[in-house]
Design a protein around this motif. Structure first.
Motif, PDB file in Angstrom:
ATOM      1  N   ASN A  90       0.644  -1.200  -0.032  1.00  0.00           N
ATOM      2  CA  ASN A  90      -0.020   0.066  -0.069  1.00  0.00           C
ATOM      3  C   ASN A  90       0.944   1.262  -0.068  1.00  0.00           C
ATOM      4  OD1 ASN A  90       0.607   0.847   2.656  1.00  0.00           O
ATOM      5  ND2 ASN A  90      -0.709  -0.742   3.259  1.00  0.00           N
ATOM      6  N   PRO A  91       0.275   2.327  -0.287  1.00  0.00           N
ATOM      7  CA  PRO A  91       1.286   3.660  -0.283  1.00  0.00           C
ATOM      8  C   PRO A  91       2.043   4.062   0.766  1.00  0.00           C
ATOM      9  CG  PRO A  91      -1.003   4.019  -1.527  1.00  0.00           C
ATOM     10  CD  PRO A  91      -0.979   2.663  -0.701  1.00  0.00           C
ATOM     11  N   GLU A  92       1.441   3.891   1.898  1.00  0.00           N
ATOM     12  CA  GLU A  92       2.015   3.910   3.286  1.00  0.00           C
ATOM     13  C   GLU A  92       3.223   3.073   3.411  1.00  0.00           C
ATOM     14  OE1 GLU A  92      -1.139   3.416   3.204  1.00  0.00           O
ATOM     15  OE2 GLU A  92      -2.375   5.115   3.856  1.00  0.00           O
ATOM     16  N   ILE A 128       2.773 -10.778   8.451  1.00  0.00           N
ATOM     17  CA  ILE A 128       2.230 -10.060   7.438  1.00  0.00           C
ATOM     18  C   ILE A 128       0.805 -10.884   7.029  1.00  0.00           C
ATOM     19  CG2 ILE A 128       2.139  -9.458   4.742  1.00  0.00           C
ATOM     20  CD1 ILE A 128       5.268  -9.239   5.217  1.00  0.00           C
ATOM     21  N   ARG A 129       0.781 -12.073   7.181  1.00  0.00           N
ATOM     22  CA  ARG A 129      -0.289 -12.986   7.112  1.00  0.00           C
ATOM     23  C   ARG A 129      -1.446 -12.607   8.247  1.00  0.00           C
ATOM     24  NH1 ARG A 129       1.503 -17.811   6.256  1.00  0.00           N
ATOM     25  NH2 ARG A 129       1.306 -17.845   3.817  1.00  0.00           N
ATOM     26  N   ALA A 130      -0.952 -12.644   9.161  1.00  0.00           N
ATOM     27  CA  ALA A 130      -1.832 -12.414  10.503  1.00  0.00           C
ATOM     28  C   ALA A 130      -2.505 -10.914  10.501  1.00  0.00           C
ATOM     29  CB  ALA A 130      -1.015 -12.522  11.734  1.00  0.00           C
ATOM     30  N   ALA A 131      -1.608 -10.014   9.804  1.00  0.00           N
ATOM     31  CA  ALA A 131      -2.213  -8.679   9.786  1.00  0.00           C
ATOM     32  C   ALA A 131      -3.327  -8.432   8.539  1.00  0.00           C
ATOM     33  CB  ALA A 131      -1.220  -7.572   9.622  1.00  0.00           C
ATOM     34  N   ASN A 132      -3.084  -9.478   7.705  1.00  0.00           N
ATOM     35  CA  ASN A 132      -4.015  -9.340   6.513  1.00  0.00           C
ATOM     36  C   ASN A 132      -4.423 -10.657   6.056  1.00  0.00           C
ATOM     37  OD1 ASN A 132      -2.913  -6.320   5.383  1.00  0.00           O
ATOM     38  ND2 ASN A 132      -1.157  -7.547   5.951  1.00  0.00           N
ATOM     39  N   PRO A 133      -5.427 -11.008   6.666  1.00  0.00           N
ATOM     40  CA  PRO A 133      -6.044 -12.475   6.682  1.00  0.00           C
ATOM     41  C   PRO A 133      -6.540 -13.082   5.196  1.00  0.00           C
ATOM     42  CG  PRO A 133      -6.856 -11.440   8.664  1.00  0.00           C
ATOM     43  CD  PRO A 133      -6.060 -10.326   7.809  1.00  0.00           C
ATOM     44  N   GLY A 134      -6.859 -12.158   4.357  1.00  0.00           N
ATOM     45  CA  GLY A 134      -7.413 -12.423   2.993  1.00  0.00           C
ATOM     46  C   GLY A 134      -6.131 -12.102   2.106  1.00  0.00           C
ATOM     47  N   GLY A 223      20.273  15.851  10.092  1.00  0.00           N
ATOM     48  CA  GLY A 223      20.027  15.710  11.337  1.00  0.00           C
ATOM     49  C   GLY A 223      18.623  15.898  11.713  1.00  0.00           C
ATOM     50  N   TYR A 224      17.740  16.326  10.707  1.00  0.00           N
ATOM     51  CA  TYR A 224      16.480  16.298  10.981  1.00  0.00           C
ATOM     52  C   TYR A 224      15.798  14.854  10.708  1.00  0.00           C
ATOM     53  CZ  TYR A 224      16.431  21.345  11.315  1.00  0.00           C
ATOM     54  OH  TYR A 224      16.832  22.663  11.746  1.00  0.00           O
ATOM     55  N   GLY A 225      14.230  14.735  11.023  1.00  0.00           N
ATOM     56  CA  GLY A 225      13.822  13.498  10.942  1.00  0.00           C
ATOM     57  C   GLY A 225      12.426  13.434  10.767  1.00  0.00           C
ATOM     58  N   THR A 226      11.943  12.195  10.666  1.00  0.00           N
ATOM     59  CA  THR A 226      10.425  12.031  10.663  1.00  0.00           C
ATOM     60  C   THR A 226      10.090  10.826  11.529  1.00  0.00           C
ATOM     61  OG1 THR A 226      10.271  12.693   8.167  1.00  0.00           O
ATOM     62  CG2 THR A 226       8.533  11.226   9.009  1.00  0.00           C
ATOM     63  N   VAL A 227       8.900  10.838  12.022  1.00  0.00           N
ATOM     64  CA  VAL A 227       8.386   9.669  12.869  1.00  0.00           C
ATOM     65  C   VAL A 227       7.201   9.016  12.281  1.00  0.00           C
ATOM     66  CG1 VAL A 227       7.101   9.149  14.958  1.00  0.00           C
ATOM     67  CG2 VAL A 227       9.079  10.889  14.992  1.00  0.00           C
ATOM     68  N   ALA A 228       7.204   7.681  12.500  1.00  0.00           N
ATOM     69  CA  ALA A 228       6.163   6.973  11.694  1.00  0.00           C
ATOM     70  C   ALA A 228       5.675   5.903  12.718  1.00  0.00           C
ATOM     71  CB  ALA A 228       6.626   5.912  10.450  1.00  0.00           C
ATOM     72  N   ILE A 229       4.187   6.064  12.813  1.00  0.00           N
ATOM     73  CA  ILE A 229       3.472   5.291  13.677  1.00  0.00           C
ATOM     74  C   ILE A 229       2.441   4.466  13.070  1.00  0.00           C
ATOM     75  CG2 ILE A 229       2.009   5.744  15.966  1.00  0.00           C
ATOM     76  CD1 ILE A 229       2.890   8.604  16.068  1.00  0.00           C
ATOM     77  N   ASP A 230       2.586   3.083  13.296  1.00  0.00           N
ATOM     78  CA  ASP A 230       1.617   2.341  12.505  1.00  0.00           C
ATOM     79  C   ASP A 230       0.423   2.139  13.221  1.00  0.00           C
ATOM     80  OD1 ASP A 230       3.212   1.647  10.281  1.00  0.00           O
ATOM     81  OD2 ASP A 230       4.417   0.230  11.436  1.00  0.00           O
ATOM     82  N   HIS A 231      -0.549   1.759  12.605  1.00  0.00           N
ATOM     83  CA  HIS A 231      -2.147   1.438  12.931  1.00  0.00           C
ATOM     84  C   HIS A 231      -2.774   0.650  12.124  1.00  0.00           C
ATOM     85  CE1 HIS A 231      -3.861   4.614  10.408  1.00  0.00           C
ATOM     86  NE2 HIS A 231      -2.727   5.072  10.705  1.00  0.00           N
ATOM     87  N   LEU A 232      -3.766  -0.048  12.459  1.00  0.00           N
ATOM     88  CA  LEU A 232      -4.500  -1.291  11.717  1.00  0.00           C
ATOM     89  C   LEU A 232      -5.030  -0.693  10.415  1.00  0.00           C
ATOM     90  CD1 LEU A 232      -6.980  -2.554  14.128  1.00  0.00           C
ATOM     91  CD2 LEU A 232      -4.840  -3.513  13.196  1.00  0.00           C
ATOM     92  N   GLY A 234      -3.163   1.971   8.344  1.00  0.00           N
ATOM     93  CA  GLY A 234      -2.081   2.618   7.759  1.00  0.00           C
ATOM     94  C   GLY A 234      -0.951   3.131   8.679  1.00  0.00           C
ATOM     95  N   THR A 235      -0.306   4.007   8.173  1.00  0.00           N
ATOM     96  CA  THR A 235       0.697   4.586   8.845  1.00  0.00           C
ATOM     97  C   THR A 235       0.805   6.203   8.992  1.00  0.00           C
ATOM     98  OG1 THR A 235       2.288   2.653   8.328  1.00  0.00           O
ATOM     99  CG2 THR A 235       3.384   4.805   8.943  1.00  0.00           C
ATOM    100  N   LEU A 236       0.994   6.731  10.158  1.00  0.00           N
ATOM    101  CA  LEU A 236       0.980   8.039  10.397  1.00  0.00           C
ATOM    102  C   LEU A 236       2.187   8.788  10.324  1.00  0.00           C
ATOM    103  CD1 LEU A 236      -0.741  10.850  11.127  1.00  0.00           C
ATOM    104  CD2 LEU A 236      -0.369  10.126  13.724  1.00  0.00           C
ATOM    105  N   PHE A 237       2.618   9.770   9.593  1.00  0.00           N
ATOM    106  CA  PHE A 237       3.903  10.309   9.644  1.00  0.00           C
ATOM    107  C   PHE A 237       3.804  11.549  10.218  1.00  0.00           C
ATOM    108  CE2 PHE A 237       3.716   7.332   5.910  1.00  0.00           C
ATOM    109  CZ  PHE A 237       4.798   6.758   6.083  1.00  0.00           C
TER     110      PHE A 237
END
Length: 283
Positions: A90-92, A128-134, A223-232, A234-237
């Motif tokens: 997926n795009p995220e 990956i299979r557990a998170a995407n049963p189908g 020196g700068y950065g980004t944070v990624a937080i996964d959820h059911l 997608g991903t929040l950046f």
């Protein structure tokens, strides 16, 4: 817009604000109208490499930062090796991999999983299979391949990894006996690499600052950065400097709550040994 384009726009704005210069000052320096600078900073208009160089020098950025920004401008529209997985991920996922590919270091906190950069192929397949049963087998295998391919930079030493996981992640028998033991063994092998730091937060440590919130902190060469937080879904950046800094501080607290690196490895060796015995008793 690609993550690189968003980073470029954000950093141009940050550098201008830090310099104390106005949008009009930047526009005058480029010989353009103020709306063009605004559009560059909100990622509605791409900035050319020579424009980026002129702006960075106007803002008083150091030489290393200038070159980093110019290179970012040159490559902002291009996708990397991971583009071949566009149809299966997926795009995220692709945005996440792009950030990881550009980063020089990643700090990862996981609650009940081993970080993707340290997973075995069979462990990754199970997760990956557990998170995407189908999920179909073809897509599943492509996503596993992508996850394993991401590990190349860990193995060649070009990406520094600091992973903090909970004791639950070590104990969770993902995939059954063989997969679980192989994964624990892989963690020990990865932790021996000079660019990998690994710590475990023991269950007895009690509460801590990031309970229920797994995340990745990416740091780039400027020196700068980004944070990624996964959820059911997608991903929040998170890309604002204040938000990124809050997660960096949270990660430092997690390191303090965790066992030291030597003690974490000692606990992991203990579990590898005990798991062998435990699974043998079950069989």
């Amino acid at each position: 817009m690609t993550p690189k384009q968003r980073r470029l726009a954000r950093r141009l704005r940050q550098l201008r604000l830090k310099s104390g210069l106005s949008l009009e000052d930047a526009a005058d320096h480029l010989g353009c109208k103020q709306p063009k600078i605004t559009k560059m900073e909100i990622c509605q208009l791409g900035a050319k490499p020579d424009e980026v160089r002129m702006l960075c020098e106007l803002y008083g950025a150091g030489r290393a930062t200038v070159e980093s920004m110019v290179n970012l401008a040159r490559t902002a529209k291009t996708r990397g090796w991971y583009q071949v997985y566009d149809e299966s991920a997926n795009p995220e996922n692709i945005d996440f991999v792009e950030l990881e590919t550009d980063a020089v270091a990643v700090s990862n906190y996981q609650i009940d999983l081993v970080p993707g950069l340290l997973q075995t192929e069979d462990y990754a397949r199970t997760v990956i299979r557990a998170a995407n049963p189908g999920i179909g087998e073809a897509v599943l295998e492509q996503r596993v391949e992508l996850r394993v391919k991401r590990q190349d930079r860990v193995l060649d030493g070009s990406l520094d990894v600091w992973a903090v996981i909970t004791e639950d992640a070590v104990l969770r028998a993902v995939g059954g006996r063989d997969v679980h033991i192989a994964q624990l063994t892989r963690l020990l092998e990865a932790a021996s690499l000079p660019n990998v730091q690994f710590q475990i937060i023991p269950t007895r440590a009690g509460e801590h600052i990031a309970m229920g919130v797994p995340f990745d902190c990416f740091r780039f060469d400027d020196g700068y950065g980004t944070v990624a937080i996964d959820h059911l879904t997608g991903t929040l950046f998170l890309e604002e400097e204040a938000e990124v800094e809050r997660y960096r501080l949270a990660f430092q607290h997690l390191c303090g709550a965790a066992l030291s690196v030597p003690d974490s490895l000692a606990l992991l060796r203990k579990y590898v040994k005990e798991e062998h015995s435990e699974w043998e008793r079950r069989s």
